[in-house]
Enzyme design. Structure first.
Site, mmCIF file in Angstrom:
data_model
loop_
_atom_site.group_PDB
_atom_site.id
_atom_site.type_symbol
_atom_site.label_atom_id
_atom_site.label_comp_id
_atom_site.label_asym_id
_atom_site.label_seq_id
_atom_site.Cartn_x
_atom_site.Cartn_y
_atom_site.Cartn_z
ATOM 1 C CG HIS A 236 -2.415 -1.091 1.054
ATOM 2 N ND1 HIS A 236 -2.118 -2.117 0.893
ATOM 3 C CD2 HIS A 236 -3.324 -0.554 0.738
ATOM 4 C CE1 HIS A 236 -3.384 -2.626 0.692
ATOM 5 N NE2 HIS A 236 -4.166 -1.863 0.616
ATOM 6 C CB SER A 258 -6.668 0.504 -0.149
ATOM 7 O OG SER A 258 -7.763 0.311 0.472
ATOM 8 C CG ASP A 259 -7.446 -5.941 0.369
ATOM 9 O OD1 ASP A 259 -8.712 -5.986 0.688
ATOM 10 O OD2 ASP A 259 -6.800 -7.202 0.251
ATOM 11 C CE1 TYR A 260 -14.102 -5.051 4.600
ATOM 12 C CE2 TYR A 260 -12.712 -4.619 6.669
ATOM 13 C CZ TYR A 260 -13.843 -4.860 6.119
ATOM 14 O OH TYR A 260 -15.144 -4.928 6.899
ATOM 15 N N GLY A 262 -6.505 -1.686 4.362
ATOM 16 C CA GLY A 262 -4.739 -1.528 3.916
ATOM 17 C C GLY A 262 -4.226 -0.548 4.140
#
Ligand code: NOJ
Length: 752
Positions: A236, A258-260, A262
């Site tokens: 990230h 982004s991921d959750y 992240g």
């Protein structure tokens, strides 16, 4: 509202632009990351949401869109995203299973079907395909992965993107693909989910990058960055890989999310406080912040004051931050334009939602896919089940299971829609079934609780183990043949489901041993979410099928294979280890200075406690392996020329394959390359191409391949921005055969 992204951007305040970068959950699912989600409605009313994921129906998406439009001065629409990992309402076999079909047309068809269903539910972007190459069966997300090989994974990635997006992602029934998780998420150093990857840059580009490259070339409209750090920089915050390689080198122009949580997790990674980590993520090229709302919280002050933090080494002027916000916001708006949402915010949101159950077409496709994904690993002549009167003992905890066979990450799926193996076999002419579960999936109560984190799928039978086994053994004794369906629970695999020991849980191993002792022919179908070490089971079984978790038609698809209504044609997309500790594992591992001779010898590369037998280096069942009900005879590989080849040449290579049995079948002819002398160590064998030949009994088919210098190239890199593709003139070996182990060599020489 102005319908062009640039005009919209120009009209927006900094706060409004920051709102576009905010990606929130609908709140209709489970919170999985750091911190709780914020009430969505409040944000929609304030015009501070760019997109929403996890909406459960078209009606609820429409209501959110209306609210977002009312809350935005410019009428900036939301887009809606969802995790559509292996089908939507029609749940297909797991991605690792589908990859075992090696059938890109089928994979594309399943993706297109999933896209249609998702679009009917008001979804515009799916968080798929997951294209993380993984060579570690401990890692639970291998279930969502296309397996161990970069070439197969690249073809899989492109097929999924084509299926999801079609020629125009704004067309009806199409959705934007999201390549994830960028990058090397499948190489956690301990096999534990979320753990960091530490690997050579050349390995990163050779093993993990190809599916992302292929997905971008196929036109993927978005990508998601991975939770892990790669060589000590969390993805990230990895500007050289995200802005540098993905965008700069590959020319990716889509959206990066982004991921959750992240972005929030960069703080736990140790990169600094909220302001510093937000600035780094935005600078790295992470355009949208999923769930954590750290962009929303930190960017206004950063845009006003800039940041100069000696401790984290983060320095940006206010003007630089504003420029980064503009860059990210423009990408969000362009993505929405590409989706057709600037022109029509209610695209795919009008009217009644569709029925929840899979259609007949979906079921037929799912059934075909389940059969095409089941890998026949061993067959001492007991399969296909003989026709005519036959009594089979159908045992094992997964023989009549719906809740687990649907497989992990099937958020829109309904386990009640799954058809079990019992249902798949019942009613086949002449077949009588005697059913007994025989064992529980696992025996530890605390593990049952963990496996039931998304609702109860594991419901232990309270009877003593001895009683359950005795019942199954009695059934076996009354039968002509035993079919045991064993394996993993749904949540044994998937996110945050890494296992220390990827093997069949102990109660099920004891069941198989007891069944083997009856002397009845024993067919074992392993329904699992990851490659498992199956040495004991393979020894005990007369036939062994790796059936994975097969989705809504898991049972009938597997039953088609067992009965011979469909021919087994799948090939392993990831090797099955000879022992649970044999990890990471790949046919492509580079040779050491002390190569393993195929059995243990002191002071050579090997495992002291792995008994001699096949698979010391490439697993019990190697990559690419799979049997059919017929046999194939491979002729000698032929090449136009073997020497005198130069930089501009193309070499045609061919091999004739005859179906030597009395049933039709599909042979997957695989071409591997080794480069025995090079400036760096090279993979033992690297898959370069394959051809699927569908052959009638007695028929001979020809697989042809074209080799050029591009195929001989490989990446070198001293850093993330330094990928160079080189080749080393001289001798090469081409290997042609039915799998990565049993291939015939063809030596060639290529000069500069
Ligand atoms: C976390 C997972 O890593 C990712 O694959 C998924 O798309 C998001 N959660 C959203 O559910």
């Amino acid at each position: 509202m102005t319908a062009d992204p640039e005009g919209l951007l120009a009209a927006m305040t900094v706060e409004e632009k920051i709102g576009q970068l905010n990606l929130l959950p609908a709140g209709e699912g489970m919170a999985t990351g750091a911190g709780d989600a914020t009430p969505l409605a409040e944000r929609l009313d304030a015009g501070l949401v760019g997109a929403v994921f996890g909406v459960k129906s078209r009606e609820s998406a429409r209501a959110m869109q209306e609210r977002a439009l009312a809350g935005s001065r410019h009428g900036a629409p939301l887009y809606f995203a969802e995790d559509v990992i292996h089908g939507h309402r029609t749940v297909f076999p797991l991605p690792i299973a589908l990859a075992c079909s090696w059938d890109m047309a089928l994979i594309e068809e399943t993706a297109a079907h999933a896209a249609r269903e998702a679009a009917e539910d008001g979804v515009h972007q799916v968080y798929a395909p997951m294209v993380d190459v993984s060579r570690d069966p401990r890692w639970g997300r291998v279930a969502e992965s296309p397996g161990e090989d970069p070439t197969l994974a690249a073809l899989y990635a492109a097929a999924c993107v084509r299926g999801l997006q079609g020629a125009d992602v704004a067309a009806e029934g199409r959705v934007a693909a999201c390549l994830k998780h960028f990058i090397a998420y499948g190489a956690p150093q301990s096999g534990r989910d979320y753990d960091n990857a530490s690997l050579g840059w050349a390995e990163l580009f050779e093993v993990h990058a190809p599916p992302f490259r292929a997905g971008v070339e196929a036109g993927a409209a978005s990508a998601m960055v991975a939770f892990n750090a790669v060589n000590r920089t969390p993805m990230h915050a990895h500007a050289p890989l995200v802005e540098g390689w993905l965008r700069g080198r590959l020319g990716f122009e889509g959206l990066v999310v982004s991921d959750y949580t992240g972005v929030r997790e960069l703080q736990a990674h140790g990169l600094g406080d909220r302001a510093a980590t937000v600035a780094r993520a935005l600078h790295a090229g992470v355009d949208m912040d999923m769930v954590g709302e750290d962009y929303l919280a930190a960017l206004p002050a950063l845009a006003r004051d800039g940041i100069d933090c000696a401790e984290s080494g983060v320095r940006f002027t206010a003007a630089e931050i504003v420029a980064l916000i503009d860059r990210a916001c423009l990408r969000v708006l362009r993505f929405k334009q590409r989706l057709g949402l600037l022109a029509d915010p209610f695209r795919s949101l009008r009217g009644e939602g569709p029925p929840r159950a899979p259609s007949a077409t979906g079921r037929a496709l799912a059934r075909r896919a389940a059969g095409a994904s089941a890998v026949l690993l061993k067959n001492d002549g007991v399969l296909p089940l003989r026709s005519g009167p036959l009594t089979a003992a159908l045992v094992g905890p997964l023989a009549d299971d719906r809740a687990n066979l649907i497989g992990t990450w099937s958020v829109a799926g309904d386990a009640a829609q799954v058809r079990t193996l019992r249902e798949g076999l019942e009613g086949r002419e002449g077949l009588t079934l005697i059913c007994a579960p025989g064992a529980n999936l696992v025996e530890e109560p605390w593990l049952v609780d963990r496996l039931n984190c998304h609702g109860p799928t594991v419901r232990p039978d309270p009877r003593p183990e001895a009683e359950m086994i005795a019942e199954a053994v009695a059934a076996a004794r009354l039968a002509d043949i035993v079919i045991a369906a064993v394996g993993e629970a749904k949540e044994h695999a998937g996110e945050a489901s890494s296992r220390l020991s990827p093997d069949l849980p102990a109660p099920q191993r004891r069941l198989i041993a007891a069944l083997a002792k009856t002397g009845r022919p024993l067919v074992v179908a392993v329904c699992a979410g990851r490659p498992l070490a199956l040495a004991e089971v393979a020894e005990a079984a007369d036939a062994l099928v790796m059936a994975w978790h097969g989705g809504v038609e898991a049972g009938p698809g597997l039953a088609d294979i067992l009965t011979g209504a469909a021919e087994p044609s799948a090939r392993l997309a990831a090797a099955l280890p000879a022992h649970p500790g044999q990890t990471p594992l790949s046919h492509a591992a580079e040779p050491t200075g002390r190569p393993n001779p195929g059995r243990f010898r002191k002071f050579l590369t090997g495992w002291l406690d792995l008994p001699d037998g096949p698979g010391q280096t490439d697993g019990l069942y190697p990559f690419g392996f799979g049997l059919a009900y017929t046999t194939f005879r491979h002729g000698a590989p032929q090449a136009d020329r073997r020497e005198g080849l130069g930089e501009e040449d193309r070499l045609a290579v061919r091999i004739d394959v005859t179906n030597a049995g009395d049933r039709p079948g599909v042979e997957t002819v695989q071409l591997y390359l080794s480069d025995p002398v090079a400036r760096s160590t090279r993979p033992a064998r690297a898959l370069k191409a394959f051809r699927r030949l569908s052959l009638a009994p007695g028929e001979t088919g020809r697989a042809t391949f074209e080799i050029d210098v591009e195929m001989l190239r490989y990446p070198l890199a001293d850093g993330p921005e330094d990928e160079r593709r080189v080749w080393d003139p001289g001798a090469f070996t081409l290997w042609l055969g039915p799998n990565s182990r049993d291939a015939q060599a063809l030596e060639i020489a290529w000069r500069a």
